[in-house]
Design a protein around this motif. Structure first.
Motif, PDB file in Angstrom:
ATOM      1  N   HIS A  79       0.849  -1.190   0.000  1.00  0.00           N
ATOM      2  CA  HIS A  79       0.000   0.000   0.000  1.00  0.00           C
ATOM      3  C   HIS A  79       0.888   1.245   0.000  1.00  0.00           C
ATOM      4  N   LYS A  80       0.271   2.395  -0.164  1.00  0.00           N
ATOM      5  CA  LYS A  80       0.974   3.695  -0.143  1.00  0.00           C
ATOM      6  C   LYS A  80       2.013   3.815  -1.252  1.00  0.00           C
ATOM      7  N   ARG A  81       1.780   3.185  -2.388  1.00  0.00           N
ATOM      8  CA  ARG A  81       2.722   3.273  -3.509  1.00  0.00           C
ATOM      9  C   ARG A  81       2.780   4.688  -4.077  1.00  0.00           C
ATOM     10  N   THR A  82       1.620   5.336  -4.157  1.00  0.00           N
ATOM     11  CA  THR A  82       1.611   6.663  -4.779  1.00  0.00           C
ATOM     12  C   THR A  82       2.382   7.671  -3.948  1.00  0.00           C
ATOM     13  N   GLU A  83       2.305   7.551  -2.630  1.00  0.00           N
ATOM     14  CA  GLU A  83       3.003   8.521  -1.790  1.00  0.00           C
ATOM     15  C   GLU A  83       4.513   8.341  -1.834  1.00  0.00           C
ATOM     16  N   ILE A  84       4.978   7.117  -2.059  1.00  0.00           N
ATOM     17  CA  ILE A  84       6.415   6.865  -1.986  1.00  0.00           C
ATOM     18  C   ILE A  84       7.028   6.721  -3.381  1.00  0.00           C
ATOM     19  N   GLU A  85       6.659   5.654  -4.103  1.00  0.00           N
ATOM     20  CA  GLU A  85       7.307   5.388  -5.387  1.00  0.00           C
ATOM     21  C   GLU A  85       6.987   6.439  -6.441  1.00  0.00           C
ATOM     22  N   TYR A  86       5.760   6.913  -6.447  1.00  0.00           N
ATOM     23  CA  TYR A  86       5.395   7.908  -7.449  1.00  0.00           C
ATOM     24  C   TYR A  86       6.188   9.199  -7.256  1.00  0.00           C
ATOM     25  N   ALA A  87       6.398   9.598  -6.006  1.00  0.00           N
ATOM     26  CA  ALA A  87       7.168  10.822  -5.745  1.00  0.00           C
ATOM     27  C   ALA A  87       8.615  10.669  -6.198  1.00  0.00           C
ATOM     28  N   ILE A  88       9.192   9.508  -5.965  1.00  0.00           N
ATOM     29  CA  ILE A  88      10.583   9.280  -6.376  1.00  0.00           C
ATOM     30  C   ILE A  88      10.683   9.218  -7.898  1.00  0.00           C
ATOM     31  N   THR A  89       9.716   8.552  -8.528  1.00  0.00           N
ATOM     32  CA  THR A  89       9.710   8.470  -9.983  1.00  0.00           C
ATOM     33  C   THR A  89       9.568   9.854 -10.609  1.00  0.00           C
ATOM     34  N   CYS A  90       8.704  10.673 -10.045  1.00  0.00           N
ATOM     35  CA  CYS A  90       8.560  12.047 -10.555  1.00  0.00           C
ATOM     36  C   CYS A  90       9.857  12.835 -10.396  1.00  0.00           C
ATOM     37  N   ARG A  91      10.547  12.639  -9.282  1.00  0.00           N
ATOM     38  CA  ARG A  91      11.817  13.325  -9.068  1.00  0.00           C
ATOM     39  C   ARG A  91      12.834  12.882 -10.117  1.00  0.00           C
ATOM     40  N   ILE A  92      12.875  11.589 -10.416  1.00  0.00           N
ATOM     41  CA  ILE A  92      13.816  11.086 -11.420  1.00  0.00           C
ATOM     42  C   ILE A  92      13.490  11.673 -12.788  1.00  0.00           C
TER      43      ILE A  92
END
Length: 141
Positions: A79-92
């Motif tokens: 759970h909480k993929r959007t809060e963690i992985e999505y933020a890192i992917t957007c930063r990349i």
């Protein structure tokens, strides 16, 4: 310069807090991640920016993303993929955008961005980046 770095760090805090709350990382690990990101942000805010600084920061963020993926499988918390992985992917993606805008002649940068998007199965982004790359490098064979 420091206020821009501070703003970037404050934008990263929710995802780091979420990683700690979920149990993916410990408090010590999140502080290390924050310290590394702060150092990279200061490198990117210098007057003379070099391509290697961008690429090191991108590589570090990709490694953090892989670490989170393996920890998620270990803990079995998806759970909480959007809060963690999505933020890192957007930063990349933002880092790739910055480096390709600053050094548009380097085809390897464009291809590495496309490769990252393909690894994340983002087909729309792959198409968009190929189009931009072809607009910049239309004369090359």
């Amino acid at each position: 310069m420091a206020e821009y770095v501070q703003q970037s760090i404050e934008e990263m805090l929710p995802e780091l807090e979420q990683m700690e709350r979920v149990g993916i990382c410990t408090g010590i690990e999140t502080r290390k991640i924050l310290k590394k990101r702060t150092n990279y942000e200061y490198k990117l805010r210098r007057r003379t920016k070099c391509k290697e600084d961008f690429m090191q920061y991108i590589k570090y963020e990709v490694d953090v993303l892989k670490l989170i993926h393996t920890r998620r499988q270990k803990v079995r918390y998806h759970h909480k993929r959007t809060e963690i992985e999505y933020a890192i992917t957007c930063r990349i993606h933002n880092l790739f955008r910055l480096v390709t805008n600053r050094f548009p002649d380097d085809v390897k940068l464009w291809l590495s961005h496309i490769e990252f998007s393909q690894s994340r199965k983002e087909k729309a982004n792959v198409s968009k980046f190929f189009t931009k790359m072809l607009q910049v490098h239309n004369k090359k064979s």
